[in-house]
Design a protein around this motif. Structure first.
Motif, PDB file in Angstrom:
ATOM      1  N   PHE A  36       0.831  -1.203   0.000  1.00 55.41           N
ATOM      2  CA  PHE A  36       0.000   0.000   0.000  1.00 55.41           C
ATOM      3  C   PHE A  36       0.869   1.257   0.000  1.00 55.41           C
ATOM      4  O   PHE A  36       0.627   2.196  -0.750  1.00 55.41           O
ATOM      5  N   GLU A  37       1.894   1.256   0.854  1.00 55.04           N
ATOM      6  CA  GLU A  37       2.777   2.418   0.970  1.00 55.04           C
ATOM      7  C   GLU A  37       3.492   2.737  -0.334  1.00 55.04           C
ATOM      8  O   GLU A  37       3.732   3.896  -0.658  1.00 55.04           O
ATOM      9  N   LYS A  38       3.845   1.701  -1.090  1.00 59.51           N
ATOM     10  CA  LYS A  38       4.613   1.873  -2.327  1.00 59.51           C
ATOM     11  C   LYS A  38       3.737   2.045  -3.563  1.00 59.51           C
ATOM     12  O   LYS A  38       4.226   2.444  -4.612  1.00 59.51           O
ATOM     13  N   ALA A  39       2.441   1.746  -3.442  1.00 60.63           N
ATOM     14  CA  ALA A  39       1.552   1.704  -4.598  1.00 60.63           C
ATOM     15  C   ALA A  39       1.189   3.100  -5.108  1.00 60.63           C
ATOM     16  O   ALA A  39       1.214   4.081  -4.359  1.00 60.63           O
ATOM     17  N   GLU A  40       0.837   3.127  -6.375  1.00 61.16           N
ATOM     18  CA  GLU A  40       0.288   4.345  -6.968  1.00 61.16           C
ATOM     19  C   GLU A  40      -1.081   4.588  -6.347  1.00 61.16           C
ATOM     20  O   GLU A  40      -1.752   3.645  -5.912  1.00 61.16           O
ATOM     21  N   GLU A  41      -1.497   5.846  -6.341  1.00 63.99           N
ATOM     22  CA  GLU A  41      -2.754   6.217  -5.709  1.00 63.99           C
ATOM     23  C   GLU A  41      -3.944   5.393  -6.215  1.00 63.99           C
ATOM     24  O   GLU A  41      -4.794   4.979  -5.431  1.00 63.99           O
ATOM     25  N   GLU A  42      -3.998   5.132  -7.513  1.00 62.23           N
ATOM     26  CA  GLU A  42      -5.134   4.404  -8.071  1.00 62.23           C
ATOM     27  C   GLU A  42      -5.171   2.932  -7.662  1.00 62.23           C
ATOM     28  O   GLU A  42      -6.215   2.288  -7.761  1.00 62.23           O
ATOM     29  N   GLU A  43      -4.065   2.389  -7.173  1.00 61.09           N
ATOM     30  CA  GLU A  43      -4.019   0.995  -6.710  1.00 61.09           C
ATOM     31  C   GLU A  43      -4.301   0.869  -5.218  1.00 61.09           C
ATOM     32  O   GLU A  43      -4.625  -0.210  -4.737  1.00 61.09           O
ATOM     33  N   GLN A  44      -4.159   1.951  -4.487  1.00 61.06           N
ATOM     34  CA  GLN A  44      -4.248   1.894  -3.031  1.00 61.06           C
ATOM     35  C   GLN A  44      -5.628   1.478  -2.518  1.00 61.06           C
ATOM     36  O   GLN A  44      -5.725   0.767  -1.530  1.00 61.06           O
ATOM     37  N   SER A  45      -6.663   1.891  -3.188  1.00 62.05           N
ATOM     38  CA  SER A  45      -8.010   1.548  -2.736  1.00 62.05           C
ATOM     39  C   SER A  45      -8.227   0.040  -2.738  1.00 62.05           C
ATOM     40  O   SER A  45      -8.750  -0.522  -1.767  1.00 62.05           O
ATOM     41  N   ALA A  46      -7.822  -0.639  -3.812  1.00 62.81           N
ATOM     42  CA  ALA A  46      -7.991  -2.090  -3.900  1.00 62.81           C
ATOM     43  C   ALA A  46      -7.155  -2.804  -2.840  1.00 62.81           C
ATOM     44  O   ALA A  46      -7.609  -3.787  -2.240  1.00 62.81           O
ATOM     45  N   ILE A  47      -5.950  -2.313  -2.599  1.00 59.49           N
ATOM     46  CA  ILE A  47      -5.080  -2.926  -1.584  1.00 59.49           C
ATOM     47  C   ILE A  47      -5.695  -2.733  -0.198  1.00 59.49           C
ATOM     48  O   ILE A  47      -5.762  -3.677   0.593  1.00 59.49           O
ATOM     49  N   ALA A  48      -6.173  -1.536   0.079  1.00 55.42           N
ATOM     50  CA  ALA A  48      -6.796  -1.265   1.382  1.00 55.42           C
ATOM     51  C   ALA A  48      -8.036  -2.136   1.579  1.00 55.42           C
ATOM     52  O   ALA A  48      -8.266  -2.660   2.681  1.00 55.42           O
ATOM     53  N   GLN A  49      -8.818  -2.316   0.523  1.00 58.71           N
ATOM     54  CA  GLN A  49     -10.009  -3.166   0.618  1.00 58.71           C
ATOM     55  C   GLN A  49      -9.606  -4.599   0.958  1.00 58.71           C
ATOM     56  O   GLN A  49     -10.216  -5.243   1.808  1.00 58.71           O
ATOM     57  N   ARG A  50      -8.558  -5.099   0.314  1.00 53.07           N
ATOM     58  CA  ARG A  50      -8.094  -6.463   0.577  1.00 53.07           C
ATOM     59  C   ARG A  50      -7.584  -6.590   2.014  1.00 53.07           C
ATOM     60  O   ARG A  50      -7.853  -7.574   2.692  1.00 53.07           O
ATOM     61  N   VAL A  51      -6.836  -5.587   2.474  1.00 52.19           N
ATOM     62  CA  VAL A  51      -6.353  -5.589   3.860  1.00 52.19           C
ATOM     63  C   VAL A  51      -7.533  -5.681   4.825  1.00 52.19           C
ATOM     64  O   VAL A  51      -7.528  -6.484   5.763  1.00 52.19           O
ATOM     65  N   CYS A  52      -8.546  -4.872   4.581  1.00 48.57           N
ATOM     66  CA  CYS A  52      -9.720  -4.861   5.463  1.00 48.57           C
ATOM     67  C   CYS A  52     -10.420  -6.219   5.461  1.00 48.57           C
ATOM     68  O   CYS A  52     -10.823  -6.719   6.525  1.00 48.57           O
ATOM     69  N   GLN A  53     -10.550  -6.840   4.290  1.00 51.72           N
ATOM     70  CA  GLN A  53     -11.180  -8.163   4.209  1.00 51.72           C
ATOM     71  C   GLN A  53     -10.378  -9.196   5.003  1.00 51.72           C
ATOM     72  O   GLN A  53     -10.939  -9.953   5.797  1.00 51.72           O
ATOM     73  N   LEU A  54      -9.074  -9.224   4.759  1.00 52.51           N
ATOM     74  CA  LEU A  54      -8.232 -10.216   5.427  1.00 52.51           C
ATOM     75  C   LEU A  54      -8.208 -10.011   6.935  1.00 52.51           C
ATOM     76  O   LEU A  54      -8.256 -10.978   7.699  1.00 52.51           O
ATOM     77  N   LEU A  55      -8.138  -8.764   7.369  1.00 53.04           N
ATOM     78  CA  LEU A  55      -8.137  -8.492   8.811  1.00 53.04           C
ATOM     79  C   LEU A  55      -9.476  -8.856   9.454  1.00 53.04           C
ATOM     80  O   LEU A  55      -9.506  -9.346  10.584  1.00 53.04           O
ATOM     81  N   THR A  56     -10.553  -8.629   8.740  1.00 54.68           N
ATOM     82  CA  THR A  56     -11.873  -8.981   9.271  1.00 54.68           C
ATOM     83  C   THR A  56     -11.990 -10.490   9.446  1.00 54.68           C
ATOM     84  O   THR A  56     -12.457 -10.967  10.490  1.00 54.68           O
ATOM     85  N   VAL A  57     -11.537 -11.247   8.459  1.00 52.65           N
ATOM     86  CA  VAL A  57     -11.565 -12.705   8.556  1.00 52.65           C
ATOM     87  C   VAL A  57     -10.654 -13.171   9.691  1.00 52.65           C
ATOM     88  O   VAL A  57     -11.044 -14.009  10.520  1.00 52.65           O
TER      89      VAL A  57
END
Length: 176
Positions: A36-57
């Protein structure tokens, strides 16, 4: 090389005990925060969504299975306090996850909120791996059996997320 699966549908090369499975989750999420830290702005949303899913599980399997088993296995109040603290930390992490899920990537606080969640999770992981997990290893708890139950529940939750995601994407009026 294809992975074989067990009768439960889990990958046969999945971690064999509870602590190994949870540590693997920790490494996966940590890598995503770095990405997420290294990603381009347009990729960050998808990465953050995946992080949230994995952390929730991850939080769900710990709260439903690990923490109750740990409380039962621990014989002293100090060890039980480690579980109680972890449960409180999960509550705070869930609040940040909900906040992130309700934001768009162009919100001025989006990156900062994801970064704070990452720092919070790093702290939580350090405590689990340095304090809670070593205490669990000292108990009579069958970590392999618990690992199997954690993996089965994780698999079921991930399937639910995948089905929901597929339904949302296929029912979207602008998707082909």
């Amino acid at each position: 090389m294809a992975r074989s699966t067990t009768t439960s549908g889990r990958s046969s090369d999945a971690p064999r005990d509870a602590i190994a499975l949870l540590k693997q989750d920790h490494r996966t999420v940590s890598a995503l925060f770095e990405e997420f830290e290294k990603a381009e702005e347009e990729e960050q949303s998808a990465i953050a969504q995946r992080v949230c899913q994995l952390l929730t599980v991850h939080a769900t399997i710990e709260e439903e299975l690990l923490y109750p088993a740990a409380k039962e296995a621990f014989e002293d109040e100090e060890s039980e306090d480690l579980v109680n603290e972890a449960e409180v930390e999960h509550g705070s992490a869930k609040e940040l996850i909900a906040k992130i899920e309700g934001m768009s990537s162009d919100d001025e606080h989006f990156k900062a909120t994801v970064k704070v969640l990452g720092e919070y999770i790093k702290h939580h992981v350090k405590e689990e791996e340095n304090e809670l997990f070593p205490e669990l290893k000292k108990t009579e708890l069958d970590l392999k059996e618990l690992g199997g139950r954690l993996a089965d529940r994780k698999f079921a939750l991930m399937e639910q997320i995948d089905r929901k995601s597929t339904r949302l994407n296929s029912s979207h009026p602008y998707r082909s």
